[in-house]
Each structure stands twice: as C-alpha cells, then as structure tokens.
Scaffold this active site. Structure first.
Site, PDB file in Angstrom:
ATOM      1  N   CYS A   1      -2.230   8.137   4.644  1.00 13.50           N
ATOM      2  CA  CYS A   1      -2.346   7.816   3.220  1.00 13.50           C
ATOM      3  C   CYS A   1      -3.732   8.173   2.701  1.00 13.50           C
ATOM      4  O   CYS A   1      -3.912   8.417   1.510  1.00 13.50           O
ATOM      5  CB  CYS A   1      -2.105   6.323   2.997  1.00 13.50           C
ATOM      6  SG  CYS A   1      -0.560   5.713   3.671  1.00 13.50           S
TER       7      CYS A   1
ATOM      8  N   GLU B   1       0.892  -1.176   0.000  1.00 10.61           N
ATOM      9  CA  GLU B   1       0.000   0.000   0.000  1.00 10.61           C
ATOM     10  C   GLU B   1       0.918   1.210   0.000  1.00 10.61           C
ATOM     11  O   GLU B   1       1.792   1.324   0.845  1.00 10.61           O
ATOM     12  CB  GLU B   1      -0.920  -0.028   1.222  1.00 10.61           C
ATOM     13  CG  GLU B   1      -2.030   1.013   1.162  1.00 10.61           C
ATOM     14  CD  GLU B   1      -1.665   2.295   1.887  1.00 10.61           C
ATOM     15  OE1 GLU B   1      -1.492   3.327   1.193  1.00 10.61           O
ATOM     16  OE2 GLU B   1      -1.553   2.270   3.114  1.00 10.61           O
TER      17      GLU B   1
END
Length: 541
Positions: free
Chosen positions: A327, A293
C-alpha cells in the site's frame, strides 16, 4: 482474581535476520521451503477451536510457479459465517472477563513461538503462498508480526494504567471493556503481519473475532492460526473462515451483535462496507467501530537540491520491493529538470541488475505478482502506454505468465502529470515519473498533493533544510506516513505508526497505542466513601 498490577514493558523490535549465503538461517529457511513444497497441505477453517472441512476445496499454487500444487483449502458458505459468529459470542463473556495477564500471555507466547519454533515455517509459507523473497518475508511474517504482538501487549498495558484523578473522599477509576458483540477482521494478501494483527489486536483487548483472510493469503494465515492454538488461545475467540467477502459482509453487517470491523483492502470494498453498516445502523446494540486502511498512490518528490544516489537507491527499493505490492509503495515520482537525466540514467542502470524469478533462488530480487487478475490488470496499464502520446516506457514493460505471474520492473515517463498511471493505484512493479522545471518546484506541490484522492505515504528528497520544512508543511495532509530522504515504505511497529487519511482509510495507526483504543469501550466508575445525606448546598442557606 488480580492480586497485583500487571504491566508489560516496552519491547525491542525483533532483529531482522539477513539470510546471507551459507548462513544457518538461509539453510534452515531453504529446508522449510523444501518441506512445504514436498507436501500438499489440507487446510481447514477454524471455528470454535475445531478444524472444519467442507469438501469443497480450492487449490493453492505459488504465484511464481503455478504448475506446483501446495495444497487445498476448504471453502465455507453462509452457514460457516453464522457458526463463527455464534462461537465468538459464546466465548465472549469468559474471554472478556479473563485477567489481563492471562490474555497477554497467550499473545506473548505466540510471539515467542513465531520468533523461534515457527520462524522458518512461517517465512516459507509466506514466500510460497505470496511470492515474497527471503528478506521481504522475514521483515513481514516474522519481525513485524512478532512486533505487533509484543508492542500491542505493551500499548494495552499503558492504556490500562491510564486512570482519572481521585480527590479525597472519592475513588474514580476507568475500566476499558471489550466491545459488546463481535469484531470482523478482513485481511489482505500482501502482508502476513497485517493478516495476524487485524484479528489479534481486538482479541487481546478482550474482543472475539471472525477472521476472513484473502484467499491468496490463506496458506500463511493457517500457519498463524496453528501458532495461536499452540499458544493457548481459547476456543471461539478467533474464528478463521474462508468464505466470499460479500457473503461474510451480508451476514456480519446484518447481525445485531456486530461491534466493529478491522479492515485492510481496497477503497471500493471499504466504502461498500461503510454504506452497509450505515444502512443497518438501527439494528446494532452499539455504534460499530469502523477501522480501515485502503491503499495509496504514494509519491516521491525530488527537490533540485536532492542527492542523486539517495534518490536512485530509494526509488529501487520503494517502488520494486515485493513487486510494488505494498500500500505504501512508491508509485509516482516527480524529478527536477536539473537532476532528471542523471537520476534516470543511474536508476535504469540499477534496475538492470535486478534478478527476477522464483523465491527458492535467494538471489532473486523480483518475484511474481499475486495472481492472474492482478497480472492482467497491470498488463492493461503497460500496454496502454504503447498507444499514448503522453507517456512512454523507459525501462521494462515485458511480462510472462507461462510459469508464473511475472512482470518486469517497469518505469513509465509521463509528460502529462495527470496521465492515468500517475493517478490510479496500480499495485504492482510499475513506477511513473514526471519531470518538472526545476525553478517551478514550489508551484508543483499542489499537483503532488491533489493528483490522487489517497493520502497514505509520501517521500521528499532535499538537502536544503528550509525547503524540507516548507515541504513538510505544504504537504501536511498528503500522507499519513511522511518520509524525509527515505523511501515511502518500511514502517516499523513502535517507530512509524502506519496509516493514512482521505481515501486511504481512517488513519487509526497500526503499530501504535491509537489502534488499541478503537477496540475498547471505557466505563467510568465513581465511588463515594461517605455519601451526602442532605441535598442542600451552602448557597441555599
């Protein structure tokens, strides 16, 4: 020896504590902060269950109070990475063969220790080392990490239950083996929970792990390692090293027993890893599992039918909780012309109420960004606006690193929807907004979808149900986590499995059963009770 089918039922999410003024929780957390600040921790690596000190140390200081020394960690080199791999491979056979209920017990005990004995210490370590306020630390280093441990045990129970059909005369069964080799876990600074989940998810599947955390997360990572050791994790199963990323990668990706990488970090680093793995593919015993990720440029799209107050509240939280260092943080917002002025007015009024300062003061909403490198990068973007004809700062823009790496929550208004801060990931307390003509909302969706190469999170705000359905379909590939009338942050384990595609990663959904499948290698076994003794089929007659 297994004398029963052992199953771990679905848990409930760990309740989030509020740390309200005067509460026992608040007082206990403040005591834990004071205790950690009152000592200088000497933090070793952990290889094969042993504390490893090299004498080559680096200082750890709170990002919000850089004059204060929290302690030192012992920096490793290539030899320590090799030792960690050797320790992992030596532990592999016994750990992979350990009965499921006993593997699970280690992580369930770790969750219980974290929920009780270590809760305030872990939160305090996260607050001091990563500059999180009390609430952000609670939802991360306590609740989310506890949830990862408990839910992953449950998910794995569900996987082990999944078996093929067996017609009469046969027994078909599926074994879910550990990968053949070791797994590398590379973890970021911004979430203690990610730091804990990336090594433990493969480990509970029977894998052995080399864990390399970001230097800026070592302070809390070492506390979690203490918890795992107290929970009974066998020596060598997870080995914690503090070595540079390039050194770790060079050694691990060149090893024939490399079986997979569990990564959260930058897109550039992940793509470099993938390239190295590809170049070495002929060396490996098995094709490695590559799970990553890597970030986002997360959007908030406001439709002309949206509720103004809902937009304002969720922009504040979505863009500026934990200084935007998520994020998933809201980084670009699209406002319709019929609502833009009201939204901006109320939004700026709310931002003026946010307090900024050190984590010890629980009334501070904003703390420091993680380090000087991040600070300097953000300052460059902020200063760049001042010379631009396509954007202007409508709130904030101040910064100061005299005592800590503080950047005021900053809102940029861009007339050009392709202005640099609308496109590039900044990873800090900076939100860029663009106002569009309300009647042209549908035409703007292609811009929302393709401005960025990322596709991690996104949010839409609208009242009209037909519009909500249309937006959901039009933006189907724009975000792996898609929010309707909510901020694009705050995914909860078991509720919103987290991950995105495109440049945001492999979308293997941490916090769900999907991630666990990646750390298993299935073996199908067919047993025939009475085998045939003649090769001929009836059609031969």
């Amino acid at each position: 020896m297994n004398n029963g089918y052992f199953y771990f039922a679905e848990p409930k999410n760990e309740p989030v504590r509020s740390y309200a003024p005067g509460s026992a929780d608040a007082e206990n957390l403040k005591k834990a902060i004071a205790e950690l600040k009152g000592q200088q921790r000497d933090i070793p690596m952990y290889i094969n269950g042993k504390e490893v000190r090299t004498g080559k140390t680096q200082a750890i200081r709170p990002p919000h109070e850089t004059a204060h020394l929290l302690g030192h960690f012992h920096e490793g080199d290539a030899s320590h990475v090799k030792d960690a791999i050797a320790a992992a491979l030596a532990a592999r056979e016994q750990w992979a063969a350990t009965s499921w209920e006993h593997r699970a017990a280690v992580f369930m005990k770790a969750a219980e220790l974290l929920a009780t004995k270590y809760r305030f210490r872990m939160n305090a370590a996260t607050m001091l080392g990563q500059s999180k306020n009390a609430y952000q630390a609670e939802i991360d280093s306590a609740c989310e990490l506890i949830d990862f441990l408990r839910f992953n045990v449950h998910f794995l129970s569900d996987i082990y239950k999944q078996q093929p059909i067996s017609p009469e005369g046969f027994n078909n069964r599926m074994e879910y083996r550990a990968l053949e080799g070791f797994v590398l876990a590379v973890t970021p600074f911004n979430f203690t929970a990610i730091g804990g989940n990336l090594p433990t998810a493969p480990a509970m599947c029977g894998n052995v792990v080399v864990w390399k955390p970001a230097n800026t997360q070592i302070y809390s990572a070492s506390v979690f390692m203490e918890i795992l050791r107290e929970a009974g994790l066998p020596d060598g199963v997870i080995n914690l090293v503090y070595t540079s990323g390039p050194v770790v990668g060079e050694i691990c990706f060149d090893h024939p027993d490399f079986a997979g990488v569990h990564f959260t970090g930058s897109t550039g680093v992940f793509q470099g890893m993938w390239k190295s793995i590809g170049n070495n593919i002929a060396k490996y015993k098995s094709y490695p599992r590559i799970v990553g990720e890597t970030g986002g440029k997360d959007f908030v799209f406001v439709h002309p039918s949206a509720d103004v107050d809902a937009v304002v509240a969720n922009l504040v939280r979505g863009a500026f909780e934990y200084q935007g260092q998520k994020c998933s943080a809201a980084s670009r917002a699209y406002l319709p012309s019929n609502l833009a002025e009201e939204i901006k007015s109320k939004f700026i009024a709310e931002l003026k109420t946010l307090k900024m300062g050190p984590v010890d003061d629980f009334t501070n909403f904003i703390n420091a960004v993680i380090d000087e490198k991040s600070f300097n990068s953000l300052v460059k973007y902020i200063d760049g606006v001042k010379d631009s004809s396509e954007a202007k700062i409508i709130h904030g823009g101040s910064y100061d690193k005299s005592k800590g790496y503080f950047i005021e929550p900053t809102v940029i208004e861009a007339t050009n929807p392709d202005y640099v801060t609308m496109c590039e990931e900044l990873f800090g307390p900076v939100l860029t907004i663009h106002t569009y003509e309300a009647s042209q909302w549908e035409q703007l969706l292609d811009k929302v979808d393709h401005t960025s190469g990322y596709a991690l999170t996104g949010a839409i705000f609208a009242h009209d149900r037909a519009v909500i359905e249309l937006l959901t379909k039009k933006l189907v590939n724009a975000a792996g986590n898609f929010y309707i009338n909510d901020k694009p942050t705050g995914a909860v384990v078991g509720q919103q499995p987290f991950g995105g595609a495109r440049a945001s990663g492999t979308n293997d959904k941490a916090g769900s059963i999907l991630n666990l499948f990646r750390w298993l290698s299935a073996r199908t076994i067919k047993e025939t009770y009475v085998p045939v003794t003649n090769y001929r089929y009836p059609f031969h007659q």
